[in-house]
Design a protein around this motif. Structure first.
Motif, mmCIF file in Angstrom:
data_model
loop_
_atom_site.group_PDB
_atom_site.id
_atom_site.type_symbol
_atom_site.label_atom_id
_atom_site.label_comp_id
_atom_site.label_asym_id
_atom_site.label_seq_id
_atom_site.Cartn_x
_atom_site.Cartn_y
_atom_site.Cartn_z
ATOM 1 N N MET A 1 0.652 -1.343 -0.256
ATOM 2 C CA MET A 1 -0.175 0.037 0.227
ATOM 3 C C MET A 1 0.763 1.268 -0.039
ATOM 4 S SD MET A 1 -3.238 -1.087 2.557
ATOM 5 C CE MET A 1 -3.960 0.215 2.440
ATOM 6 N N ARG A 2 1.896 1.072 0.705
ATOM 7 C CA ARG A 2 2.877 2.302 0.907
ATOM 8 C C ARG A 2 3.617 2.541 -0.565
ATOM 9 N NH1 ARG A 2 3.239 5.021 5.350
ATOM 10 N NH2 ARG A 2 2.535 3.951 7.398
ATOM 11 N N PHE A 3 4.020 1.796 -0.944
ATOM 12 C CA PHE A 3 5.114 1.907 -2.040
ATOM 13 C C PHE A 3 4.595 1.355 -3.660
ATOM 14 C CE2 PHE A 3 7.469 1.157 1.884
ATOM 15 C CZ PHE A 3 8.102 2.458 1.879
ATOM 16 N N LYS A 4 4.106 0.180 -3.508
ATOM 17 C CA LYS A 4 3.846 -0.460 -4.912
ATOM 18 C C LYS A 4 2.577 0.056 -5.496
ATOM 19 C CE LYS A 4 7.494 -3.217 -5.173
ATOM 20 N NZ LYS A 4 8.549 -3.055 -6.259
ATOM 21 N N LEU A 5 1.576 -0.002 -4.656
ATOM 22 C CA LEU A 5 0.083 0.491 -4.985
ATOM 23 C C LEU A 5 -0.452 1.849 -4.334
ATOM 24 C CD1 LEU A 5 -1.556 -2.846 -4.514
ATOM 25 C CD2 LEU A 5 -0.543 -1.926 -6.675
ATOM 26 N N LYS A 6 0.477 2.812 -4.092
ATOM 27 C CA LYS A 6 0.304 4.270 -3.617
ATOM 28 C C LYS A 6 -0.442 4.610 -4.407
ATOM 29 C CE LYS A 6 2.682 7.963 -1.594
ATOM 30 N NZ LYS A 6 4.227 8.642 -1.250
ATOM 31 N N SER A 7 -0.620 5.046 -5.805
ATOM 32 C CA SER A 7 -1.269 5.545 -6.553
ATOM 33 C C SER A 7 -2.894 5.259 -6.555
ATOM 34 C CB SER A 7 -0.958 5.508 -7.960
ATOM 35 O OG SER A 7 -1.110 4.110 -8.484
ATOM 36 N N SER A 8 -3.235 4.167 -6.086
ATOM 37 C CA SER A 8 -4.593 3.847 -5.910
ATOM 38 C C SER A 8 -5.187 3.877 -4.275
ATOM 39 C CB SER A 8 -4.770 2.326 -6.258
ATOM 40 O OG SER A 8 -4.261 1.367 -5.636
ATOM 41 N N TYR A 9 -4.217 4.455 -3.391
ATOM 42 C CA TYR A 9 -4.474 4.326 -2.035
ATOM 43 C C TYR A 9 -5.469 5.774 -1.804
ATOM 44 C CZ TYR A 9 -3.924 5.733 2.840
ATOM 45 O OH TYR A 9 -4.264 6.115 4.312
ATOM 46 N N MET A 10 -6.602 5.754 -1.271
ATOM 47 C CA MET A 10 -7.623 6.865 -0.887
ATOM 48 C C MET A 10 -7.125 7.388 0.503
ATOM 49 S SD MET A 10 -11.064 4.651 -1.835
ATOM 50 C CE MET A 10 -11.754 4.924 -3.172
ATOM 51 N N GLU A 11 -6.001 8.368 0.165
ATOM 52 C CA GLU A 11 -5.603 8.672 1.425
ATOM 53 C C GLU A 11 -6.746 9.968 1.994
ATOM 54 O OE1 GLU A 11 -1.475 11.047 2.757
ATOM 55 O OE2 GLU A 11 -1.877 10.544 0.626
ATOM 56 N N ASP A 12 -7.324 10.593 0.949
ATOM 57 C CA ASP A 12 -8.057 11.632 1.345
ATOM 58 C C ASP A 12 -9.214 10.940 2.190
ATOM 59 O OD1 ASP A 12 -8.959 10.431 -0.959
ATOM 60 O OD2 ASP A 12 -10.383 12.149 -1.330
ATOM 61 N N LYS A 13 -9.813 9.787 1.775
ATOM 62 C CA LYS A 13 -10.941 9.277 2.341
ATOM 63 C C LYS A 13 -10.314 8.420 3.843
ATOM 64 C CE LYS A 13 -13.867 10.101 -0.715
ATOM 65 N NZ LYS A 13 -14.710 11.071 -0.656
ATOM 66 N N ASP A 14 -9.204 8.088 3.899
ATOM 67 C CA ASP A 14 -8.520 7.494 5.161
ATOM 68 C C ASP A 14 -8.267 8.699 6.009
ATOM 69 O OD1 ASP A 14 -7.795 5.433 6.716
ATOM 70 O OD2 ASP A 14 -5.904 4.868 5.799
ATOM 71 N N ASN A 15 -9.015 9.376 6.533
ATOM 72 C CA ASN A 15 -8.849 10.410 7.479
ATOM 73 C C ASN A 15 -8.868 10.148 8.970
ATOM 74 O OD1 ASN A 15 -11.702 10.349 7.544
ATOM 75 N ND2 ASN A 15 -12.164 12.141 6.414
ATOM 76 N N PHE A 16 -9.058 9.107 9.551
ATOM 77 C CA PHE A 16 -9.401 9.010 10.902
ATOM 78 C C PHE A 16 -7.857 9.235 11.406
ATOM 79 C CE2 PHE A 16 -9.239 6.485 14.953
ATOM 80 C CZ PHE A 16 -10.591 6.522 15.162
ATOM 81 N N VAL A 17 -7.765 9.891 12.553
ATOM 82 C CA VAL A 17 -6.419 10.291 13.438
ATOM 83 C C VAL A 17 -6.081 9.112 14.361
ATOM 84 C CG1 VAL A 17 -5.504 12.136 14.710
ATOM 85 C CG2 VAL A 17 -7.246 12.651 13.154
ATOM 86 N N ILE A 18 -5.303 8.528 13.830
ATOM 87 C CA ILE A 18 -5.014 7.171 14.776
ATOM 88 C C ILE A 18 -4.356 7.520 16.264
ATOM 89 C CG2 ILE A 18 -4.203 5.793 12.661
ATOM 90 C CD1 ILE A 18 -1.490 6.075 13.227
ATOM 91 N N TYR A 19 -3.919 8.962 16.379
ATOM 92 C CA TYR A 19 -3.446 9.101 17.929
ATOM 93 C C TYR A 19 -4.684 9.169 18.551
ATOM 94 C CZ TYR A 19 0.852 10.542 15.650
ATOM 95 O OH TYR A 19 1.975 10.581 14.810
ATOM 96 N N TYR A 20 -5.899 9.369 18.295
ATOM 97 C CA TYR A 20 -7.068 9.354 18.763
ATOM 98 C C TYR A 20 -7.317 8.020 19.604
ATOM 99 C CZ TYR A 20 -8.665 13.892 17.022
ATOM 100 O OH TYR A 20 -8.430 15.211 16.624
ATOM 101 N N VAL A 21 -6.894 6.863 19.102
ATOM 102 C CA VAL A 21 -6.943 5.773 19.767
ATOM 103 C C VAL A 21 -5.880 5.008 20.433
ATOM 104 C CG1 VAL A 21 -9.045 4.939 18.232
ATOM 105 C CG2 VAL A 21 -6.481 4.342 17.390
ATOM 106 N N VAL A 22 -4.404 5.525 19.812
ATOM 107 C CA VAL A 22 -3.338 4.946 20.323
ATOM 108 C C VAL A 22 -2.967 5.691 21.673
ATOM 109 C CG1 VAL A 22 -0.664 4.976 19.998
ATOM 110 C CG2 VAL A 22 -2.225 4.512 17.942
ATOM 111 N N LEU A 23 -3.288 6.990 21.859
ATOM 112 C CA LEU A 23 -2.647 7.563 23.304
ATOM 113 C C LEU A 23 -3.924 7.384 24.376
ATOM 114 C CD1 LEU A 23 -1.920 11.094 21.938
ATOM 115 C CD2 LEU A 23 -0.353 9.268 22.468
ATOM 116 N N PRO A 24 -5.048 7.201 23.985
ATOM 117 C CA PRO A 24 -6.191 6.552 24.958
ATOM 118 C C PRO A 24 -5.889 5.269 25.527
ATOM 119 C CG PRO A 24 -7.362 8.010 23.201
ATOM 120 C CD PRO A 24 -5.938 7.697 22.497
ATOM 121 N N CYS A 25 -5.504 4.353 24.295
ATOM 122 C CA CYS A 25 -5.012 2.875 24.958
ATOM 123 C C CYS A 25 -3.755 2.870 25.467
ATOM 124 C CB CYS A 25 -4.881 2.086 23.708
ATOM 125 S SG CYS A 25 -6.184 1.793 22.641
#
Length: 272
Positions: free
Chosen positions: A121-145
C-alpha cells in the motif's frame, strides 16, 4: 430467487424496520444464542482462539489476493493496517517474554502478512490508495489505549513493562478496525474483497469473544482470578465485547447484501 432466501430476506426486512433499541436487543439475543450453540458443538474452547486467528489469516489472504491480482488498494485503510501491525508486534513481544505457544506462531504469520500489505500500500500501489478518505486520526486511539494501559493493567508477577504492553495490545486490538470503518463510511460503497476482509475480521472477533466468555463460564469465573485482580479481568472481557459490537452492524449489512445477490456493498449513513 430461491425459496430458501425468501424467509431470510423477510426477516432482514423486518429487522431493518425496527428501532435501534430493538435491533440492539436482537443482536444481543442472537449473540447469546450463537454462544450456546458453540458451547455445545466445540468441546475444547481453546480451539476458538485458534479459529479466530485462522479466520483473521483468511481475511489477510483475501487482501493479498486483491493486491496481487487486481493491483489496487482502493477501499483499504492503511491506518487500520498500521494499527493492526502495531498491536500484533506488541502482542508478539509479550508472547515471547511471557508465554511462548501456538499463538506466537500464528501471530508471527499474521504480522508478516500485515507488514507485506502495508509495504504494498505504501510503495507498490500507492497511486490507488484513498488517502483523502482514510482520514481517521490514529492518535485518537493510540494515546487513549496507552493511557488506559497505564491505569488498568494485569496484576500478575510479570515485569511491569511487559504488563503494560499486554494491556496496550488488548485495548488497541479492540479499536484497530475503526479507521477501516471510517474509510468505508466516507466512500459509502465497499467493493467485494474489502467487504470479505472486514467480515472475516468480524467473525474472528466474535470467535475470540466467544472463547473468553465460554472460558469464564467453564471455569466458573476462576479464569478472571487467573488474569489478575482489580479492573483488568473485566477490561479484557469488555475489550472483546467492544471489538465484536464495533463490527456487528457492518456484518449485518454484509449478510443482507450477500443474500440479496449484490456484489458491491452499499452502506447507509450512520452505520459507522
Amino acid at each position: 430467487m430461491s425459496g430458501s432466501k425468501l424467509p431470510t430476506q423477510a426477516i432482514l426486512r423486518w429487522v431493518k424496520r425496527q428501532p435501534p433499541k430493538v435491533k440492539a436487543f436482537l443482536a444481543v439475543v442472537a449473540g447469546m444464542a450463537a454462544l450456546v450453540f458453540i458451547r455445545f458443538i466445540v468441546h475444547d474452547h481453546d480451539n476458538l482462539f485458534v479459529a479466530a486467528e485462522a479466520v483473521h489469516a483468511v481475511g489477510i489472504s483475501v487482501l493479498i489476493y486483491k493486491l496481487t491480482k487486481e493491483k489496487t488498494c482502493a477501499g483499504l485503510s492503511l491506518k487500520s493496517q498500521d494499527l493492526t501491525a502495531l498491536f500484533l508486534a506488541v502482542r508478539l513481544y509479550c508472547s515471547f517474554v511471557m508465554e511462548y505457544d501456538i499463538h506466537t506462531l500464528l501471530d508471527t504469520a499474521t504480522l508478516a502478512s500485515t507488514l507485506w500489505v502495508i509495504y504494498m500500500m505504501r510503495f507498490k500501489l500507492k497511486s490507488s490508495y484513498m488517502e483523502d478518505k482514510d482520514n481517521f486520526v490514529i492518535y485518537y486511539v493510540v494515546l487513549p489505549c496507552a493511557l488506559l494501559a497505564l491505569l488498568v493493567h494485569p496484576s500478575t508477577s510479570h515485569n511491569f513493562f511487559n504488563r503494560l504492553c499486554w494491556a496496550f495490545c488488548v485495548y488497541l486490538e479492540a479499536v484497530s478496525v475503526l479507521p477501516q470503518l471510517r474509510l468505508m463510511q466516507n466512500t459509502k460503497i465497499v467493493e467485494p474483497f474489502t467487504a470479505h476482509y472486514v467480515f472475516a475480521l468480524g467473525i474472528a472477533r466474535f470467535l475470540s469473544c466467544a472463547h473468553w466468555v465460554l472460558q469464564v463460564l467453564d471455569t466458573r469465573g476462576h479464569l478472571l482470578t487467573a488474569l489478575g485482580y482489580g479492573l483488568w479481568p473485566s477490561m479484557v472481557l469488555l475489550s472483546e465485547i467492544v471489538q465484536t459490537f464495533i463490527l456487528a452492524d457492518f456484518c449485518y449489512y454484509y449478510v443482507k447484501s450477500l443474500l440479496g445477490g449484490q456484489l458491491v456493498l452499499r452502506l447507509p449513513s450512520g452505520v459507522v
